[in-house]
Design a protein around this motif. Structure first.
Motif, mmCIF file in Angstrom:
data_model
loop_
_atom_site.group_PDB
_atom_site.id
_atom_site.type_symbol
_atom_site.label_atom_id
_atom_site.label_comp_id
_atom_site.label_asym_id
_atom_site.label_seq_id
_atom_site.Cartn_x
_atom_site.Cartn_y
_atom_site.Cartn_z
ATOM 1 N N THR A 186 0.813 -1.224 0.000
ATOM 2 C CA THR A 186 0.000 0.000 0.000
ATOM 3 C C THR A 186 0.846 1.274 0.000
ATOM 4 N N ILE A 187 1.563 1.496 1.104
ATOM 5 C CA ILE A 187 2.260 2.787 1.243
ATOM 6 C C ILE A 187 3.420 2.904 0.245
ATOM 7 N N GLY A 188 4.221 1.825 0.113
ATOM 8 C CA GLY A 188 5.387 1.860 -0.786
ATOM 9 C C GLY A 188 5.003 2.190 -2.223
ATOM 10 N N PRO A 189 4.083 1.415 -2.823
ATOM 11 C CA PRO A 189 3.676 1.739 -4.202
ATOM 12 C C PRO A 189 3.087 3.147 -4.343
ATOM 13 N N TYR A 190 2.342 3.594 -3.312
ATOM 14 C CA TYR A 190 1.765 4.944 -3.384
ATOM 15 C C TYR A 190 2.878 6.005 -3.430
ATOM 16 N N VAL A 191 3.876 5.828 -2.559
ATOM 17 C CA VAL A 191 4.994 6.794 -2.542
ATOM 18 C C VAL A 191 5.737 6.737 -3.869
ATOM 19 N N ASN A 192 6.006 5.509 -4.355
ATOM 20 C CA ASN A 192 6.776 5.356 -5.598
ATOM 21 C C ASN A 192 6.034 5.866 -6.829
#
Lengths: 246, 206
Positions: free
Chosen positions: B164-170
């Motif tokens: 969730t958070i990682g792909p959103y940031v990337n």
């Protein structure tokens, strides 16, 4: 929406000309504070007083690509630094990774020495090519930073990963490092490792903040206006599909 | 005889050539002239590269003469002359030239890259010492999030970060920031080019 390049060029040119004449009486107006330049000016003054040396790294980009603009910003800074510190005990040194930028750096330094009426103090080795690939450039510049009583390194030009080696060397000597690059990897590395990073277009405002001519100030203001134009266009073009106007 | 071009002449030549290249964007009839000018520029850049090498040679020759870390400079000079002769003899794709590149230059640069990895890790760890501001905190938190989202860490996976958070940031935050920075750099490049065309910025001295 696809605006043609000549339109942007024309708009930028018009804004620079307008601001050059408009702000002639009050050139300092509307420039936001950038701590990196404030601290660099202070460091230059201190280095002249304590007899230490300044080093300007102009990076390794070629003069034929878009990265040349970053090197030109570095040359503007070199001229400003040379005019303040050239007649000190330890005149500033410039390093580059490109032959053409080396010639420009030598010409910039020679001109500054001539302006100060100390042409006989100028030496061709005040500007040096330390290597022609990014890492060989950094490898060649490292001994220069570590062995020449460098109190500050301004790394302004086209840098990528190799920037980290230069800032680490400056930190080992206890010196101040300012980093600006047109390359995004270089900017990220400067943010993590330099004392003062220049982010985004701040690099190109070097001339305006280091007390250059009115056109630099006008150019900085034109960049600010154009940035708002781009933001406005981005917002408008994002909203157009909502109203089925695309 | 002094053949040095005086400033007004060199400025006029630089501005005129720049203006021709720029106007060829809107006047396709000037494309041939633009290509000719760019070919001249490439040729001059190649000659400037040789002058850069000559400068490097002079600096280290001076060090050898004065005895300032002479051994390193001597090694550099010998290597430089040997590589120059070999490459001149058999071309940049020659067997020996390739061997020099693959077995000397590449390992040296790779080892510098390894040193860089350590330097950057230390720099990231020390960032709050250097600059105690909001953006440094954002930088550290983002770094932490991306490290956790990079995959299983010591065999432990955090789905909230990896999915969730990682792909959103990337995919959203960093792409937006990158584009913003690129737009800023493009505007700065454009303004710098125009200042040179206007003759107010003279990187060739003034």
């Amino acid at each position: 929406m696809n605006l043609p390049a000549p339109l942007w060029i024309g708009l930028c040119l018009a804004l620079i000309l307008i601001f050059t004449f408009w702000d002639r009486d009050n050139p300092r107006r509307a420039l936001r504070s950038i701590p990196a330049f404030r601290q660099l000016r202070r460091t230059i003054e201190l280095s002249v007083e304590d007899g230490s040396r300044l080093q300007i790294s102009l990076g390794g980009g070629t003069i034929l690509g878009p990265e040349a603009a970053a090197a030109f910003a570095g040359l503007t800074l070199l001229r400003q630094v040379a005019e303040i510190a050239a007649d000190s005990d330890q005149p500033p040194l410039a390093t580059t990774g490109d032959g053409a930028i080396l010639l420009l750096a030598q010409d910039t330094l020679r001109t500054s020495y001539r302006r100060l009426n100390i042409s006989d103090h100028y030496q061709g080795t005040f500007a040096q090519t330390t290597g022609l690939t990014p890492f060989s450039y950094a490898g060649g510049a490292l001994p220069l930073i570590l062995d020449h009583n460098i109190s500050a390194s301004a790394l302004v030009g086209s840098f990528s990963e190799e920037a980290g080696l230069l800032t680490a060397a400056t930190q080992r000597t206890g010196g101040f490092s300012l980093g600006g690059s047109n390359n995004l990897t270089g900017q990220a590395i400067y943010f993590a490792s330099s004392d003062q990073p220049l982010i985004g277009e701040e690099l190109f405002a070097t001339g305006a903040y280091m007390a250059a001519d009115p056109t630099h100030l006008a150019s900085a203001r034109a960049q600010d206006v154009l940035r708002w134009v781009v933001i406005l266009l981005l917002v408008v073009t994002s909203l157009l599909p909502l109203f089925a106007l695309q | 005889m002094n053949l040095r071009l005086r400033t007004p002449v060199s400025a006029a030549v630089a501005i005129a050539l720049g203006f021709i290249v720029l106007t060829s964007l809107v006047l396709p009839g000037l494309a041939a002239l633009r290509n000719q000018i760019l070919n001249w520029a490439m040729l001059l850049t190649a000659i400037a590269l040789l002058l850069g090498l000559e400068n490097l040679f002079q600096v280290h020759l001076q060090k050898v003469r004065t005895g300032d870390k002479a051994t390193f400079s001597l090694i550099l000079l010998v290597a430089m002359i040997a590589t120059f002769i070999v490459t001149l003899w058999e071309g940049s794709q020659g067997q020996l030239a390739n061997w020099i590149f693959s077995n000397i230059q590449l390992p040296v640069e790779t080892s510098l890259m390894a040193v860089l990895a350590i330097s950057l890790t230390l720099a990231a760890a020390r960032i709050m010492q250097q600059r105690k501001d909001r953006m440094s905190l954002v930088f550290l938190v983002t770094l932490f999030v991306l490290l956790l989202s990079a995959g299983p860490l010591f065999g432990i996976e955090f789905p909230m970060f990896t999915k969730t958070i990682g792909p959103y940031v990337n995919n959203f935050l960093s792409v937006g920031a990158l584009r913003g920075l690129l737009i800023g750099v493009s505007l700065g490049t454009l303004a710098t080019g125009l200042r040179i065309l206007l003759g107010s910025d003279r990187p060739y001295g003034s």
